[in-house]
Design an enzyme around this catalytic site. Sequence first.
Site, PDB file in Angstrom:
ATOM      1  N   CYS A  77       0.832  -1.212   0.000  1.00  0.00           N
ATOM      2  CA  CYS A  77       0.000   0.000   0.000  1.00  0.00           C
ATOM      3  C   CYS A  77       0.871   1.269   0.000  1.00  0.00           C
ATOM      4  O   CYS A  77       1.503   1.555  -1.004  1.00  0.00           O
ATOM      5  CB  CYS A  77      -0.988  -0.067   1.157  1.00  0.00           C
ATOM      6  SG  CYS A  77      -2.441   0.928   0.825  1.00  0.00           S
ATOM      7  N   HIS A 170      -3.402  -4.900   1.875  1.00  0.00           N
ATOM      8  CA  HIS A 170      -2.758  -5.135   3.183  1.00  0.00           C
ATOM      9  C   HIS A 170      -2.755  -6.619   3.549  1.00  0.00           C
ATOM     10  O   HIS A 170      -3.613  -7.073   4.299  1.00  0.00           O
ATOM     11  CB  HIS A 170      -3.522  -4.383   4.277  1.00  0.00           C
ATOM     12  CG  HIS A 170      -3.235  -2.933   4.329  1.00  0.00           C
ATOM     13  ND1 HIS A 170      -2.330  -2.379   5.217  1.00  0.00           N
ATOM     14  CD2 HIS A 170      -3.726  -1.914   3.609  1.00  0.00           C
ATOM     15  CE1 HIS A 170      -2.289  -1.074   5.043  1.00  0.00           C
ATOM     16  NE2 HIS A 170      -3.122  -0.753   4.066  1.00  0.00           N
ATOM     17  N   GLU A 172      -1.039  -8.142   5.591  1.00  0.00           N
ATOM     18  CA  GLU A 172      -0.723  -8.374   7.007  1.00  0.00           C
ATOM     19  C   GLU A 172      -1.978  -8.303   7.881  1.00  0.00           C
ATOM     20  O   GLU A 172      -1.933  -8.601   9.063  1.00  0.00           O
ATOM     21  CB  GLU A 172       0.342  -7.368   7.484  1.00  0.00           C
ATOM     22  CG  GLU A 172      -0.141  -5.953   7.770  1.00  0.00           C
ATOM     23  CD  GLU A 172      -0.482  -5.147   6.515  1.00  0.00           C
ATOM     24  OE1 GLU A 172      -0.447  -5.707   5.395  1.00  0.00           O
ATOM     25  OE2 GLU A 172      -0.821  -3.967   6.664  1.00  0.00           O
TER      26      GLU A 172
HETATM   27  N1  GLN Z   1      -3.586   6.425   0.922  1.00  0.00           N
HETATM   28  C1  GLN Z   1      -2.318   6.145   1.527  1.00  0.00           C
HETATM   29  C2  GLN Z   1      -1.202   6.913   0.828  1.00  0.00           C
HETATM   30  O1  GLN Z   1      -1.421   7.572  -0.116  1.00  0.00           O
HETATM   31  C3  GLN Z   1      -2.007   4.673   1.487  1.00  0.00           C
HETATM   32  C4  GLN Z   1      -3.008   3.914   2.324  1.00  0.00           C
HETATM   33  C5  GLN Z   1      -2.493   2.684   2.949  1.00  0.00           C
HETATM   34  O2  GLN Z   1      -1.275   2.439   3.029  1.00  0.00           O
HETATM   35  N2  GLN Z   1      -3.390   1.899   3.453  1.00  0.00           N
HETATM   36  O3  GLN Z   1      -0.090   6.853   1.246  1.00  0.00           O
END
Ligand code: GLN
Length: 194
Positions: A77, A170, A172
Amino acid sequence: MKVGVLALQGAFIEHAKNIRLLGAEAVEVRRPQQLVDLDALIIPGGESTTIGKIATTYGLIEPLRAFAREKPTWGTCAGMIFLAKDIGFDRQPVLGLMDIRVNRNAFGRQVDSFETDLHIKPLGDVPFHAVFIRAPVVTEVHANVEVLAALEDGRIVAVEQDNLLATAFHPELTPDLRLHEYFLLKTDRRGGGR
Ligand code: GLN
């Protein structure tokens, strides 16, 4: 095998827990010196702007870049954003190593979090239950990048390039350890295991 989890902000505790469940050592990384004896590194989800800011303050950007140029490194992410070469603008610090373009917060406000079953190439036929939280998507990949998973509409959410792995969701946050296991196998294959 010793795996670092960048522990500046975000979901680092859960990643470390999964690595330990698989029998490897996990270390929370906050200082450049801690990178020295690691076999691999996970950059967790969270907020990529915050991770970038803290990493800059702690003098971690160049050491992280040097590490991720060679050793197995997995961004989830925000971590995926942190690894990407192209995030559409240059106002936030990133490592800029992976030949992908990503679109931050790609799912908009109404559905900024959702869960879905994904087919991930190296995991075979059993789908992986993936949790997306204000997730990015990959909008462009160069020839040297392998696409590991896409949503039904074709949007790319998992990629691999040499030593680098990136997932928009995610892994995890669900009990399925197969992606962490895959990352440990990748580390082992690349000579990370001792
Ligand atoms: N929206 C977040 C970003 O731009 C990422 C979200 C996340 O890691 N769950 O960094």
